[in-house]
Design an enzyme around this catalytic site. Structure first.
Site, PDB file in Angstrom:
ATOM      1  N   PHE A  46      48.664  52.065  38.375  1.00 57.39           N
ATOM      2  CA  PHE A  46      47.473  51.614  39.089  1.00 57.39           C
ATOM      3  C   PHE A  46      47.263  50.122  38.867  1.00 57.39           C
ATOM      4  CE2 PHE A  46      42.798  50.905  39.164  1.00 57.39           C
ATOM      5  CZ  PHE A  46      42.655  51.041  40.541  1.00 57.39           C
ATOM      6  N   GLN A  47      47.117  49.405  39.934  1.00 58.93           N
ATOM      7  CA  GLN A  47      46.911  47.941  39.916  1.00 58.93           C
ATOM      8  C   GLN A  47      48.041  47.185  39.236  1.00 58.93           C
ATOM      9  OE1 GLN A  47      42.799  47.152  38.683  1.00 58.93           O
ATOM     10  NE2 GLN A  47      42.212  47.311  40.836  1.00 58.93           N
TER      11      GLN A  47
ATOM     12  N   MET B  98      42.180  21.379  64.590  1.00 60.44           N
ATOM     13  CA  MET B  98      43.530  20.834  64.503  1.00 60.44           C
ATOM     14  C   MET B  98      44.510  21.662  65.329  1.00 60.44           C
ATOM     15  SD  MET B  98      45.205  18.348  63.462  1.00 60.44           S
ATOM     16  CE  MET B  98      44.854  17.427  61.960  1.00 60.44           C
TER      17      MET B  98
ATOM     18  N   GLU C 150      38.688  35.826  43.760  1.00 60.18           N
ATOM     19  CA  GLU C 150      39.615  35.110  42.877  1.00 60.18           C
ATOM     20  C   GLU C 150      40.142  33.830  43.520  1.00 60.18           C
ATOM     21  OE1 GLU C 150      39.710  38.370  43.387  1.00 60.18           O
ATOM     22  OE2 GLU C 150      39.780  39.401  41.440  1.00 60.18           O
TER      23      GLU C 150
ATOM     24  N   LYS D  51      47.762  44.797  29.117  1.00 60.89           N
ATOM     25  CA  LYS D  51      46.521  45.221  28.469  1.00 60.89           C
ATOM     26  C   LYS D  51      46.727  45.592  27.006  1.00 60.89           C
ATOM     27  CE  LYS D  51      42.445  48.026  29.308  1.00 60.89           C
ATOM     28  NZ  LYS D  51      41.761  48.932  30.238  1.00 60.89           N
TER      29      LYS D  51
END
Ligand code: TPP
Lengths: 575, 172
Positions: free
Chosen positions: A127-128, A486, A65, A177
């Site tokens: 869940f999630q 760096m 993602e 959902k």
């Protein structure tokens, strides 16, 4: 199908119909003329992905993602259209956090849809489930959780409006959902009505007149151009105004390209790794006109020593930026384009700064950017400079974060707007490669070159799959110094050469890695082969990844050390 | 310096979180916040007491508040003619013999005793900050067992006040 046609069809089918939330989402995207989505599916967002499948709207499946959101940022930066991201709840949403924060810092328009668990279980650690509203509140321009499917069209319309107007920024829509499955009334013809949101576009005439007078009496004026000029699409106006008034220009990192890098009034980038002339000009100026820059600490250095003799004028579309870091005498809240147009119209009396301009011209000749060539080892600056020359500076360039980023900003002279894609405010390693994918999708015909450190590339290299899949002709340039360059530089300069965790003893074979993804890869480790390799890379009409082995202890100079003023640069000339 | 800021905001879920989160993240020192509906149930009103170093900081607070999409209007009403009130509940140690004395102390403040226990009384007082603090000071010697303050809420006056009226405000 052309977007125009798409939109027409969408309009025809959008006359106040009943439909599922997930279908509303797609219909709304068509109304917004969205051409491409970046995302990754998962449980809570499956209804939307089902709709994506059925509709056929273009979706780019990143391999992580974070890759999706950075690609959307690259797309937004180059196309000036909003980048649209679709991810699932929980880990899908947390994986886009870095990119959202990055877009917030750099004012990039994104509309991010995150799936969410069903409204009935929100708050139960389902869940999630994660508190995406809470997580993203401080890093979005605005965010929404949709609680009622009938509100979805209004929310999406507002989201696009907020993301793309005023000071652009990311907007997140958290979509439970059940809401995406429910049926409601789709009406996309409502006007956006946000009483708390009215960006000021037109400048106050009185303030403009004040600035015109200040310019007329200035002896040492300078313009500091930031990304606001690019967001406003005001490069032409900036050029016209600077030429009309003969005012020299310095740029921020993100403002590069807003003014032609090879123009005689251009002094280069200002700030920590800016040019000596740009920084000295700011330090000595008696009138500093910031246009769409936010006086970031990397630009100002020590604020106490910043432009001590200057009257400050600040043009910004975000009033909260004015006076935030630097006390401002002439505040102008406006879109950069409108302010510049007004300034050009006023056609004020030019200041008495011809002497100053001469001085700066000399300073430019006296203190060019420098590096020492080596008969064998490729210098990273040399690599970037040669690519600049061989592309005539025409390419779209993205960078990751680190030394190579600063060298690109220094040695690639951007002549046109929206050709430079880099992570400025957040300084996000892992940005450069996926951003190049988004940039290439925005402009399929323009060559895209991604400059990356060997370390930063490894943070999002999974997106090689995407390059392979779409055969995007991106040129991946690894500026390989076998270190977190760096970090190593700072440890050398400020931590007595204690290289804690910055030297990388083991690397993958980048050439084999490229080949594993069916991408042309090769390695270059001698100056003698540099030009040939660059030509070969540019001539290749598909994706290519080149592992350029460069000098490993090179430092970025000149530099304003932390805590110092802009006039206290080190490394301004070869030792 | 202390400034009193009011903001009208959309009464949407999470709006308090948005505002307080922003103030905390930008390092502003908030002494109190009160929130409640206005005459329009879709709109809430917040009153902040903010402690800042200078005028520039307060301008930043106001601009940052204004930047929130759900914030409709922000005003710094400190220097306006306003009525500001706070409600405070003070549970004071007191044996039965002291109750009359405490009642006498609080009387000029139009405070009331709203609960009496074996060894304490609870005083309720409403007023601007000066008045409330004066009463708390007076009650300190008795021993304060618990103190709950709502924070200040304020509105502008319907008309300009003269000095004479201002004096009335102080004592009522
Ligand atoms: C995600 C993230 N982690 C850490 C850092 C801190 N950081 C800044 S530059 C840098 C080194 C980058 O090394 P490399 O990618 O090889 O580029 P180079 O500096 O060598 O050009 C690091 C670790 C960062 N900017 N971003």
């Amino acid at each position: 199908m052309s977007t125009k046609l798409r939109k027409k069809q969408a309009v025809a089918s959008s006359e106040k119909q009943m439909m599922k939330g997930s279908k509303m989402l797609i219909e709304a995207l068509k109304q917004e003329e969205v051409e491409v989505l970046f995302g990754y599916p998962g449980g809570a967002i499956l209804p939307t992905f089902d709709e994506i499948h059925q509709d056929g709207i273009r979706h780019i499946l990143a391999r992580h993602e974070q890759g999706a959101v950075h690609a959307a940022e690259g797309y937004a930066r180059v196309s000036k259209k909003p980048g649209v991201v679709v991810v699932t709840s929980g880990p899908g949403a947390t994986n886009v956090i870095t990119g959202i924060a990055d877009a917030m810092m750099d004012s990039l328009p994104l509309v991010v849809f995150s799936g969410q668990v069903a409204t009935s279980v929100i708050g139960t650690d389902a869940f999630q489930e994660s508190d995406v509203m809470g997580l993203t509140m401080p890093i979005t321009k605005h965010n929404y959780q949709v609680r009622d499917v009938n509100e979805l069209p209004r929310i999406i319309k507002e989201a696009f409006h907020i993301a793309t107007t005023g000071r652009p920024g990311p907007v997140l829509i958290d979509l439970p959902k059940d809401v995406s499955i429910e049926t409601g009334l789709f009406d996309y013809n409502q006007e956006v009505n946000l009483p708390g949101y009215h960006p000021t576009i037109m400048p106050n005439k009185l303030q403009i007149r004040k600035l015109v007078e200040a310019v007329s009496s200035a002896k040492k004026p300078i313009i500091l151009a930031g990304a606001g000029v690019l967001h406003a699409g005001a490069s032409e106006q900036l050029l016209e105004y600077a030429e009309q008034q003969q005012i020299p220009i310095a740029s921020t990192l993100l403002g590069l390209g807003a003014f032609p890098g090879d123009h005689e009034l251009f002094l280069g980038m200002a700030g920590m790794h800016g040019t000596y002339p740009a920084n000295m000009a700011i330090y000595e100026s008696d009138l500093l006109i910031s246009i769409g820059s936010r006086f970031d600490d990397r630009v100002t250095g020590n604020l106490e020593k910043f432009a001590p003799n200057a009257k400050i004028a600040h043009i910004d579309i975000d009033p909260a930026e004015i006076g935030k870091n630097v006390e401002t005498q002439i505040p102008i809240v406006a879109d950069a384009m409108e302010a510049l147009k007004e300034l050009i119209n006023q056609n004020g009396v030019k200041g008495q700064n011809s002497l100053w301009n001469e001085e700066l011209k000399h300073l430019k000749q006296e203190y060019p950017l420098w590096y020492k060539e080596d008969p064998e080892v490729i210098k990273p600056q040399q690599l970037i400079e040669r690519i600049y020359e061989k592309t005539n500076g025409e390419a779209i360039v993205t960078t990751d974060v680190g030394q190579h980023q600063m060298w690109t900003a220094q040695f690639f002279k951007f002549k046109k707007p929206n050709r430079f894609v880099t992570s400025g405010g957040l300084g996000t390693m892992g940005f450069g490669f996926p951003a190049a994918i988004g940039a290439q999708l925005a402009e399929p015909k323009t060559p895209v070159i991604a400059f990356m450190g060997d370390a930063g590339f490894q943070m999002t290299l999974q997106e090689l799959s995407l390059v392979q899949e779409m055969k995007l002709p991106i040129k991946l340039v690894i500026v390989n110094n076998s270190s977190l360059g760096m970090v190593r530089q700072w440890q050398q300069l400020f931590f007595e050469e204690r290289y804690s965790n910055s030297l990388v003893p083991v690397q993958p074979d980048f050439v084999k890695l490229a080949e594993a993804y069916d991408i042309k890869g090769f390695r270059v480790d001698h100056v003698a082969h540099l030009d040939g390799a660059i030509e070969e890379m540019l001539a290749h009409d598909g994706p290519a990844l080149i592992d350029f082995r460069v000098a490993d202890k090179e430092n970025v100079y000149p530099m304003v050390a932390p805590g110092k003023g802009l006039h206290e640069m080190i490394g301004v000339k070869p030792e | 310096m202390k400034r009193i800021i009011t903001a009208t905001v959309n009464n949407s879920s999470g709006v308090l979180n948005r505002v307080t989160g922003m103030l905390a993240r930008r390092n502003y020192n908030i002494e109190s916040i009160t929130v409640g509906h206005t005459e329009n149930p879709a709109i809430s009103r917040m009153t902040f007491v903010v402690v800042v170093d200078n005028q520039r900081s307060i301008e930043q607070v106001i601009k940052q508040l204004n930047k929130q999409i759900d914030v409709l209007k922000v005003s710094d009403i400190t220097d306006e003619s306003i009525m500001s009130r706070e409600l405070v509940l003070i549970k004071v140690f007191s044996c039965p013999q002291q109750r009359a004395e405490i009642a006498a102390v609080i009387n000029p403040f139009r405070a009331t005793i709203i609960d009496v226990g074996k060894e304490s009384v609870t005083v309720q007082v409403t007023g601007d900050q000066q008045k409330v603090e004066a009463l708390i000071d007076l009650l300190h010697p008795y021993g304060i067992k618990e103190l709950a303050r709502t924070g200040i809420t304020a509105v502008k006056r319907g008309h300009k006040v003269t000095n004479a009226e201002e004096r009335v405000v102080l004592i009522n």
